[in-house]
Design a protein around this motif. Structure first.
Motif, PDB file in Angstrom:
ATOM      1  N   TYR A   1       5.591  -4.157   4.149  1.00 15.50           N
ATOM      2  CA  TYR A   1       5.943  -2.818   4.625  1.00 15.50           C
ATOM      3  C   TYR A   1       7.332  -2.475   4.118  1.00 15.50           C
ATOM      4  CZ  TYR A   1       8.674  -5.095   8.380  1.00 15.50           C
ATOM      5  OH  TYR A   1       9.573  -5.857   9.083  1.00 15.50           O
ATOM      6  N   LEU A   2       7.624  -1.196   4.057  1.00 17.35           N
ATOM      7  CA  LEU A   2       8.896  -0.718   3.517  1.00 17.35           C
ATOM      8  C   LEU A   2       9.958  -0.735   4.603  1.00 17.35           C
ATOM      9  CD1 LEU A   2      10.019   0.424   0.823  1.00 17.35           C
ATOM     10  CD2 LEU A   2       9.611   2.709   1.742  1.00 17.35           C
ATOM     11  N   ASN A   3      11.061  -1.396   4.326  1.00 16.68           N
ATOM     12  CA  ASN A   3      12.165  -1.477   5.277  1.00 16.68           C
ATOM     13  C   ASN A   3      12.965  -0.181   5.259  1.00 16.68           C
ATOM     14  OD1 ASN A   3      14.427  -2.161   6.803  1.00 16.68           O
ATOM     15  ND2 ASN A   3      15.332  -3.439   5.198  1.00 16.68           N
TER      16      ASN A   3
ATOM     17  N   GLY B   1      17.233 -12.948   2.908  1.00 18.26           N
ATOM     18  CA  GLY B   1      17.962 -11.724   2.600  1.00 18.26           C
ATOM     19  C   GLY B   1      17.057 -10.575   2.193  1.00 18.26           C
ATOM     20  N   MET B   2      16.086 -10.844   1.300  1.00 15.69           N
ATOM     21  CA  MET B   2      15.216  -9.784   0.824  1.00 15.69           C
ATOM     22  C   MET B   2      14.094  -9.479   1.804  1.00 15.69           C
ATOM     23  SD  MET B   2      12.773  -7.990  -0.659  1.00 15.69           S
ATOM     24  CE  MET B   2      11.445  -9.210  -0.723  1.00 15.69           C
ATOM     25  N   ALA B   3      13.280 -10.491   2.146  1.00 14.59           N
ATOM     26  CA  ALA B   3      12.020 -10.246   2.852  1.00 14.59           C
ATOM     27  C   ALA B   3      12.170 -10.113   4.360  1.00 14.59           C
ATOM     28  CB  ALA B   3      11.023 -11.363   2.529  1.00 14.59           C
ATOM     29  N   GLU B   4      13.351 -10.441   4.929  1.00 17.01           N
ATOM     30  CA  GLU B   4      13.538 -10.308   6.370  1.00 17.01           C
ATOM     31  C   GLU B   4      14.681  -9.358   6.738  1.00 17.01           C
ATOM     32  OE1 GLU B   4      12.227 -14.672   8.126  1.00 17.01           O
ATOM     33  OE2 GLU B   4      14.273 -13.974   8.330  1.00 17.01           O
ATOM     34  N   GLU B   5      15.657  -9.245   5.848  1.00 17.18           N
ATOM     35  CA  GLU B   5      16.892  -8.600   6.258  1.00 17.18           C
ATOM     36  C   GLU B   5      17.169  -7.297   5.506  1.00 17.18           C
ATOM     37  OE1 GLU B   5      20.124 -11.443   7.520  1.00 17.18           O
ATOM     38  OE2 GLU B   5      19.007 -12.736   6.142  1.00 17.18           O
TER      39      GLU B   5
ATOM     40  N   HIS C   1       9.448  -6.001   3.263  1.00 15.10           N
ATOM     41  CA  HIS C   1       9.358  -7.033   4.289  1.00 15.10           C
ATOM     42  C   HIS C   1       7.900  -7.447   4.461  1.00 15.10           C
ATOM     43  CE1 HIS C   1      13.474  -6.256   6.425  1.00 15.10           C
ATOM     44  NE2 HIS C   1      13.589  -6.523   5.145  1.00 15.10           N
ATOM     45  N   VAL C   2       7.696  -8.701   4.877  1.00 12.57           N
ATOM     46  CA  VAL C   2       6.350  -9.268   4.958  1.00 12.57           C
ATOM     47  C   VAL C   2       5.777  -9.069   6.354  1.00 12.57           C
ATOM     48  CG1 VAL C   2       4.955 -11.333   4.624  1.00 12.57           C
ATOM     49  CG2 VAL C   2       7.020 -10.999   3.240  1.00 12.57           C
ATOM     50  N   LYS C   3       4.534  -8.615   6.409  1.00 15.97           N
ATOM     51  CA  LYS C   3       3.840  -8.425   7.681  1.00 15.97           C
ATOM     52  C   LYS C   3       3.345  -9.772   8.231  1.00 15.97           C
ATOM     53  CE  LYS C   3       2.174  -3.700   6.809  1.00 15.97           C
ATOM     54  NZ  LYS C   3       0.962  -2.849   6.668  1.00 15.97           N
TER      55      LYS C   3
ATOM     56  N   ASP D   1       0.825  -1.213   0.000  1.00 18.57           N
ATOM     57  CA  ASP D   1       0.000   0.000   0.000  1.00 18.57           C
ATOM     58  C   ASP D   1       0.857   1.260   0.000  1.00 18.57           C
ATOM     59  OD1 ASP D   1       1.045  -0.123   2.507  1.00 18.57           O
ATOM     60  OD2 ASP D   1      -0.871  -0.110   3.576  1.00 18.57           O
ATOM     61  N   PHE D   2       2.069   1.148  -0.523  1.00 18.58           N
ATOM     62  CA  PHE D   2       2.979   2.287  -0.635  1.00 18.58           C
ATOM     63  C   PHE D   2       3.636   2.220  -2.016  1.00 18.58           C
ATOM     64  CE2 PHE D   2       5.025  -1.323   1.377  1.00 18.58           C
ATOM     65  CZ  PHE D   2       6.151  -1.520   0.586  1.00 18.58           C
ATOM     66  N   ASN D   3       4.036   3.364  -2.521  1.00 12.15           N
ATOM     67  CA  ASN D   3       4.709   3.423  -3.811  1.00 12.15           C
ATOM     68  C   ASN D   3       6.204   3.628  -3.613  1.00 12.15           C
ATOM     69  OD1 ASN D   3       2.304   3.219  -5.363  1.00 12.15           O
ATOM     70  ND2 ASN D   3       1.886   5.398  -4.975  1.00 12.15           N
ATOM     71  N   VAL D   4       6.980   3.170  -4.561  1.00  9.74           N
ATOM     72  CA  VAL D   4       8.427   3.368  -4.526  1.00  9.74           C
ATOM     73  C   VAL D   4       8.860   3.988  -5.848  1.00  9.74           C
ATOM     74  CG1 VAL D   4       8.880   1.506  -2.887  1.00  9.74           C
ATOM     75  CG2 VAL D   4       8.850   1.011  -5.345  1.00  9.74           C
TER      76      VAL D   4
END
Length: 475
Positions: free
Chosen positions: A121-123, A103-107, A112-114, A49-52
């Motif tokens: 959500y944006l890291n 590496g990607m989704a946690e670190e 990152h995954v809720k 729900d955010f843009n990059v």
């Protein structure tokens, strides 16, 4: 007149060859551009729900046409001015654990995954703030990477993984030619302590033979790395004892009955004392000994010590020990796989964060990576090693034993480094290698200490020392 006709024919033939060459180059360029555009992730992902502002791409790169073997990647351009930033590859260990799940989704990735497993959500500490980040699922059988030859998944090993990863990079640069010659670094953790130096070695050796400098390798950065079977094991048991995790008696018996030099075939007495050690440890997260475990998990099976096939840990800044479970839900969603260009024909029936098939059928594992370190230090690569000091699997003592074995002269002695006036860890600079510890972090340093991990990565890329207290006060 005949000579003029022949001369004219030769010129026409030469002109035709030039046109054909240009057409071929144009066709090749169009093909590469088409593949690149096909890999672009066009819309927001499910639950984003955010843009990059940065572009990102995902898909397959074929590395063996005959076997139908292809590796899956996810690439994120730097958040700002990607043309001026270096390129960094992230490799997760296992072997068989996904660089996308960890590496990607946690670190270090931006997404990152809720906990619901259906949103992102944006890291704020993503490493693509300072580099273009490429995440690779290797070897085949890991994550979305696949082979049409099932024997490939059952015959992976260190040597083929390094060669396949090199082939991946060579083909990936054809798809992303704007990154050819860009400063390139390899990063990662855990069994990446094998993958990363081994890939660096095959790159360096390949360039000596071919002279191709498309992959402008500058160095590597590896965390809590599996490096030397004997020293890793000695340090792990020592750490468990000094941290009060096992008894004096068990520690002494481990040293008597467990032959670390032949740990793949432990004696019956060694197995028995390992069972005692496991019981004394209890249900803790041995990858992060001071943090809670995910309910229902058992985090320290004894074969982790025996095989040195380390899966990654489960930690978080606002600590949540179950983050890999959220990734397992998210990346199994058809909407997510479709957006990431996962081919349903070759996709696994169930995507897993770590593959037991890969791990349990691993064919060759170098007993020591130290010879590669010596070769690459001599080559002049920038090599940094870091450790979370709350990891008992590849703990600080293991890595210090490894570095001591290299017998490198000290440039800057052991001293604390700082973040916001607080000790962030300790560091020592050697000729050819820098070692950094991160205070309070476990096996996955960027997960429990993301801000400090980003400071570490910035310092590494800049080839500058970790910040001192005076530097923090001055800023």
């Amino acid at each position: 007149m005949e000579k003029m006709r022949k001369s004219g024919s030769v010129l026409l033939l030469a002109f035709a060859l030039v046109l054909a060459s240009l057409a071929s180059a144009s066709s090749s360029s169009c093909s590469e551009d088409s593949a690149l555009e096909k890999d672009r992730v066009q819309t927001n992902l499910l639950g984003q729900d955010f843009n990059v502002e940065f572009a990102h791409y995902s898909g397959y790169v074929t590395i063996d046409e005959e076997a139908g073997r292809a590796l899956f990647y996810w690439f994120f351009e730097a958040a700002e001015d990607p043309a001026s930033k270096p390129l960094a590859l992230w490799l997760t260990g296992g072997p068989g654990c996904s660089a996308i799940a960890y590496g990607m989704a946690e670190e270090v990735g931006p997404f990152h995954v809720k906990p619901d497993g259906k949103s992102l959500y944006l890291n704020p500490y993503s490493w693509n703030q300072v580099a273009n980040m490429l995440f690779l699922e290797a070897p085949a059988g890991t994550g979305f990477s696949y082979s049409n030859n099932t024997n490939d998944v059952l015959s992976n090993g260190d040597e083929r993984t390094a060669k396949d990863s090199l082939k991946f990079l060579q083909n990936w640069f054809k798809r992303f030619p704007q990154y050819k010659g860009r400063d390139f670094y390899i990063t990662g953790e855990s069994y990446g302590g094998h993958f990363i130096p081994q890939l660096a070695q095959v790159i360096v050796r390949s360039q000596k033979v071919t002279g191709d400098k498309s992959i402008n390798l500058k160095g590597y950065l590896v965390g809590n790395p599996a490096t030397d079977d004997f020293l890793d094991n000695v340090g792990s048991f020592q750490y468990m004892w000094t941290a009060g995790l096992i008894s004096d008696e068990t520690y002494n018996l481990l040293n008597v009955f467990c032959d670390f030099e032949s740990f793949l075939r432990p004696s019956e007495q060694c197995n028995e004392i390992l069972e005692v050690a496991s019981s004394e440890l209890g249900n803790i997260d041995s990858y992060s000994i001071f943090t809670p475990t995910c309910p229902g998990s058992t985090n320290f099976p004894r074969n982790k010590l025996l095989k040195r096939l380390h899966s990654v840990a489960k930690m978080g800044e606002k600590f949540d020990p179950c983050t890999d479970r959220y990734a397992a839900v998210y990346f199994n969603l058809p909407e997510v796989q479709n957006a990431l260009h996962v081919n349903p024909v070759v996709a696994p029936s169930k995507w897993e964060t770590c593959s037991d098939a890969v791990k349990d059928n691993w064919r060759d594992s170098s007993r020591s990576i130290l010879p590669i370190y010596r070769e690459l230090i001599e080559h002049g690569l920038r090599i940094w090693v870091f450790s979370g000091d709350a990891d008992s699997v590849i703990p600080v003592p293991s890595t210090r034993y490894v570095i001591d074995a290299l017998k490198l002269p000290t440039v800057t002695p052991w001293h604390p480094w700082y973040d916001d006036g607080q000790v962030g860890g300790r560091t020592q600079v050697y000729e050819g290698l820098t070692y950094v510890t991160v205070r309070g972090a476990g096996h996955e340093v960027p997960l429990l200490r993301p801000k400090q991990a980003l400071i570490l990565f910035r310092s590494y890329l800049a080839a500058s020392p970790m910040p001192t207290l005076s530097e923090v006060e001055d800023s």
